[in-house]
Scaffold this motif. Structure first.
Motif, PDB file in Angstrom:
ATOM      1  N   LEU A 123       0.836  -1.203   0.000  1.00 16.87           N
ATOM      2  CA  LEU A 123       0.000   0.000   0.000  1.00 16.87           C
ATOM      3  C   LEU A 123       0.869   1.250   0.000  1.00 16.87           C
ATOM      4  N   PHE A 124       1.914   1.238   0.819  1.00 17.52           N
ATOM      5  CA  PHE A 124       2.845   2.363   0.858  1.00 17.52           C
ATOM      6  C   PHE A 124       3.473   2.599  -0.505  1.00 17.52           C
ATOM      7  N   ASN A 125       3.912   1.535  -1.153  1.00 17.91           N
ATOM      8  CA  ASN A 125       4.562   1.656  -2.459  1.00 17.91           C
ATOM      9  C   ASN A 125       3.607   2.257  -3.495  1.00 17.91           C
ATOM     10  N   GLU A 126       2.355   1.852  -3.435  1.00 20.91           N
ATOM     11  CA  GLU A 126       1.351   2.405  -4.353  1.00 20.91           C
ATOM     12  C   GLU A 126       1.158   3.908  -4.112  1.00 20.91           C
ATOM     13  N   LYS A 127       1.112   4.292  -2.846  1.00 21.21           N
ATOM     14  CA  LYS A 127       0.981   5.718  -2.507  1.00 21.21           C
ATOM     15  C   LYS A 127       2.200   6.499  -2.975  1.00 21.21           C
ATOM     16  N   LEU A 128       3.376   5.900  -2.806  1.00 20.12           N
ATOM     17  CA  LEU A 128       4.621   6.561  -3.192  1.00 20.12           C
ATOM     18  C   LEU A 128       4.681   6.786  -4.698  1.00 20.12           C
ATOM     19  N   LEU A 129       4.299   5.763  -5.474  1.00 19.84           N
ATOM     20  CA  LEU A 129       4.313   5.897  -6.933  1.00 19.84           C
ATOM     21  C   LEU A 129       3.299   6.938  -7.399  1.00 19.84           C
ATOM     22  N   ALA A 130       2.137   6.962  -6.759  1.00 15.66           N
ATOM     23  CA  ALA A 130       1.118   7.950  -7.121  1.00 15.66           C
ATOM     24  C   ALA A 130       1.614   9.365  -6.823  1.00 15.66           C
ATOM     25  N   ARG A 131       2.259   9.529  -5.689  1.00 14.82           N
ATOM     26  CA  ARG A 131       2.797  10.845  -5.327  1.00 14.82           C
ATOM     27  C   ARG A 131       3.885  11.271  -6.307  1.00 14.82           C
ATOM     28  N   GLY A 132       4.734  10.329  -6.707  1.00 17.09           N
ATOM     29  CA  GLY A 132       5.785  10.635  -7.667  1.00 17.09           C
ATOM     30  C   GLY A 132       5.219  11.062  -9.004  1.00 17.09           C
ATOM     31  N   TYR A 133       4.157  10.392  -9.451  1.00 17.53           N
ATOM     32  CA  TYR A 133       3.504  10.748 -10.712  1.00 17.53           C
ATOM     33  C   TYR A 133       2.945  12.164 -10.637  1.00 17.53           C
ATOM     34  N   GLU A 134       2.304  12.482  -9.520  1.00 14.78           N
ATOM     35  CA  GLU A 134       1.725  13.814  -9.354  1.00 14.78           C
ATOM     36  C   GLU A 134       2.806  14.897  -9.374  1.00 14.78           C
ATOM     37  N   MET A 135       3.924  14.641  -8.705  1.00 13.21           N
ATOM     38  CA  MET A 135       5.010  15.616  -8.664  1.00 13.21           C
ATOM     39  C   MET A 135       5.621  15.825 -10.046  1.00 13.21           C
ATOM     40  N   ASN A 136       5.786  14.725 -10.802  1.00 14.14           N
ATOM     41  CA  ASN A 136       6.326  14.853 -12.152  1.00 14.14           C
ATOM     42  C   ASN A 136       5.390  15.631 -13.055  1.00 14.14           C
ATOM     43  N   GLN A 137       4.097  15.412 -12.885  1.00 11.15           N
ATOM     44  CA  GLN A 137       3.113  16.125 -13.684  1.00 11.15           C
ATOM     45  C   GLN A 137       3.159  17.623 -13.396  1.00 11.15           C
ATOM     46  N   ARG A 138       3.260  17.980 -12.115  1.00  8.49           N
ATOM     47  CA  ARG A 138       3.348  19.396 -11.750  1.00  8.49           C
ATOM     48  C   ARG A 138       4.635  20.022 -12.284  1.00  8.49           C
ATOM     49  N   ARG A 139       5.725  19.239 -12.243  1.00  5.64           N
ATOM     50  CA  ARG A 139       7.007  19.758 -12.732  1.00  5.64           C
ATOM     51  C   ARG A 139       6.959  20.029 -14.233  1.00  5.64           C
ATOM     52  N   ILE A 140       6.377  19.118 -14.998  1.00  2.00           N
ATOM     53  CA  ILE A 140       6.263  19.317 -16.445  1.00  2.00           C
ATOM     54  C   ILE A 140       5.442  20.562 -16.740  1.00  2.00           C
ATOM     55  N   PHE A 141       4.326  20.730 -16.035  1.00  4.19           N
ATOM     56  CA  PHE A 141       3.490  21.914 -16.259  1.00  4.19           C
ATOM     57  C   PHE A 141       4.252  23.190 -15.930  1.00  4.19           C
ATOM     58  N   SER A 142       5.012  23.152 -14.849  1.00  6.74           N
ATOM     59  CA  SER A 142       5.797  24.326 -14.459  1.00  6.74           C
ATOM     60  C   SER A 142       6.830  24.679 -15.522  1.00  6.74           C
ATOM     61  N   LEU A 143       7.490  23.667 -16.060  1.00  6.92           N
ATOM     62  CA  LEU A 143       8.539  23.909 -17.058  1.00  6.92           C
ATOM     63  C   LEU A 143       7.991  24.533 -18.328  1.00  6.92           C
ATOM     64  N   ILE A 144       6.768  24.156 -18.720  1.00  2.00           N
ATOM     65  CA  ILE A 144       6.230  24.658 -19.991  1.00  2.00           C
ATOM     66  C   ILE A 144       5.361  25.896 -19.837  1.00  2.00           C
TER      67      ILE A 144
END
Length: 199
Positions: A123-144
């Motif tokens: 369960l922790f690993n699933e939460k961690l991967l979801a959080r990582g995806y969200e952070m990457n998505q925000r970073r891409i939006f910020s860059l563009i």
């Protein structure tokens, strides 16, 4: 060192002392020197790496030889090349310690086995991967979409403990701006505000 991870994990999920001991038994603690690398491009990333102290960066080289910083990692963060890990393929990236650092490592095989036997860790690993995806998505939006100033402020918010630990050119590389632009922005934000005179 493991106590740092134990406190961190218990903030995410409920886990028994017995399960925590099993996770600990499968782990390896490692100390790294400043500038020591734990991944070179061309190698396959086969571990899960939790940072208990210090600072890391994930970067790769462009065709012109310029290095581009994709991510930093500090205390209570994970650092990895998820693409190499998932696909078992040679990495295009490098990971190096920017300061003397301590990490806890699990091999891919042991981590998978732990998740198969400890539901809370899965369960922790699933939460961690979801959080990582969200952070990457925000970073891409910020860059563009964000201005250089907005990127600077977002970096300070995301990495409050990093800014004074790493060379300026690495921060500029992460933000996708020149070092000169970053220096100008920092100067603007650190200027003392002038008091307006009252008549």
């Amino acid at each position: 060192m493991f106590e740092v991870f134990e406190k961190y994990l218990r903030e995410w999920v409920d886990i028994s002392d017995e399960e925590m001991q099993v996770i600990r038994a499968a782990s390896t603690e490692k100390t790294l020197r400043k500038w020591q690398s734990i991944l070179h491009d061309g190698e396959v990333w086969k571990i899960n790496c939790f940072i208990t102290s210090g600072c890391f960066r994930l970067y790769r080289f462009g065709k012109d030889g310029t290095d581009h910083t994709l991510r930093f990692g500090v205390e209570n963060w994970w650092i990895s090349d998820q693409e190499s890990y998932n696909n078992n393929t040679p990495s295009d990236y490098n990971i190096e310690a920017l300061a003397a650092s301590n990490v806890i490592i699990w091999t891919k095989e042991s981590w998978t086995a732990l998740m198969n036997t400890i539901p809370a860790l899965k369960l922790f690993n699933e939460k961690l991967l979801a959080r990582g995806y969200e952070m990457n998505q925000r970073r891409i939006f910020s860059l563009i979409s964000s201005s250089a100033e907005e990127k600077y402020l977002e970096f300070q918010k995301t990495y409050p403990r990093v800014f004074n630990k790493v060379p300026l050119h690495m921060v500029a590389s992460y933000l996708g701006i020149s070092r000169e632009t970053l220096s100008r922005i920092r100067k603007e934000f650190t200027k003392p505000k002038q008091k307006t005179s009252r008549i």
